[in-house]
Design a protein around this motif. Structure first.
Motif: not given
Length: 280
Positions: A35-44, A160-169, A255-259
């Motif tokens: 969901x976090x990476x998808x907007x870029x594909x729609x915009x494309x 994970x290598x990067x922090x991910x928000x609690x609400x995403x988890x 796609x979750x850590x670095x969308x």
């Protein structure tokens, strides 16, 4: 959507006449990972199809059931047939990479390009974490039923290598545990064995694919991370690579850590434009 005997959650985003793209998610979560990476594909300008595999997310979670990656591939084909998708770009992560390899082995001509995110493309390089090994084992059914949101989140943070928000988890936990999802985790994890059985067929499908290929890879992934890249570069010398190693390096869920980086890399690749600066 009813596909065969099962009801699957299916979603489409983007213009109806856009370039068809199908995104395949990983274990143990759902298509919401995109969901976090998808907007870029729609915009494309892409017409993006996402779905929850059988046993995942908002799709049916039958129990008992012999969950097979080959069945998941057949269900994806059923979704494509229902949506009149004859050809599509395909993007796959984790569990989804094996489904994508099976789809390539069946009919690579309908896959217009292929993008891969961290996953067990080569079973001998797959390094499951301890909890995966335990749930895969003989007491896995009991362990998965005893899981809580706290233990689930702790396990995911280990890959994970990067922090991910609690609400995403929390969203990832809900997609996994809803509709009595805990009881199917042991059966779903048998994909580890199916990968070994089909290793030769799926490796051939990966390495013989003639279309454009992109790898978007998190290096800080203990399961399928930086240790996989040398073989990918050796076996697929014509592929393009976006290696997500900038500090802090990305882990198992790019796609979750670095969308933003994933969305930029995929949209550029799908538009056949130049890759972003992370590419090497």
């Amino acid at each position: 959507m009813q596909v065969g005997e099962h009801t699957l959650f299916v979603r489409q985003d983007g213009p109806s006449d856009g370039r068809p793209v199908t995104l395949l998610h990983g274990f143990p979560t759902s298509s919401h990972d995109w969901s976090l990476a998808l907007p870029a594909l729609v915009e494309a300008g892409c017409r993006v199809t996402t779905l929850d595999f059988l046993g995942f997310g908002a799709s049916d979670k039958p129990h008992p059931h012999d969950y097979l990656l080959t069945e998941q591939a057949t269900l994806v084909e059923g979704v494509w047939a229902a949506l009149n998708i004859s050809e599509t770009d395909l993007v796959a992560h984790d569990y989804g990479v094996s489904v994508a390899q099976e789809l390539l082995a069946r009919r690579s001509d309908r896959i217009t390009s292929m993008a891969w995110l961290n996953g067990g493309l080569y079973p001998d390089l797959h390094r499951p974490i301890r909890i995966q090994k335990l749930i895969h084992g003989p007491i896995g059914g009991l362990l998965s039923r005893a899981a809580s949101e706290r233990t689930f989140s702790a396990s995911l943070r280990k890959v994970f290598g990067r922090p991910v928000a609690d609400d995403v988890l929390h969203e990832m936990w809900v997609s996994t545990s809803s509709n009595r999802g805990k009881r199917v985790q042991h059966a779903l994890l048998q994909y580890i064995d199916e990968r070994k059985v089909n290793a030769k067929r799926w490796q051939q499908a990966l390495e013989s694919y003639a279309g454009s290929t992109l790898f978007v890879w998190g290096t800080a992934d203990p399961v399928s991370g930086g240790h996989v890249l040398p073989r990918l570069r050796e076996r697929l010398p014509d592929a393009e690579f976006v290696v997500l190693d900038a500090a802090p390096p990305t882990g198992h869920y790019p796609q979750v850590e670095n969308p933003d980086a994933v969305g930029a890399a995929l949209s550029a690749f799908l538009r056949r434009g130049e890759l972003p600066k992370q590419a090497d």
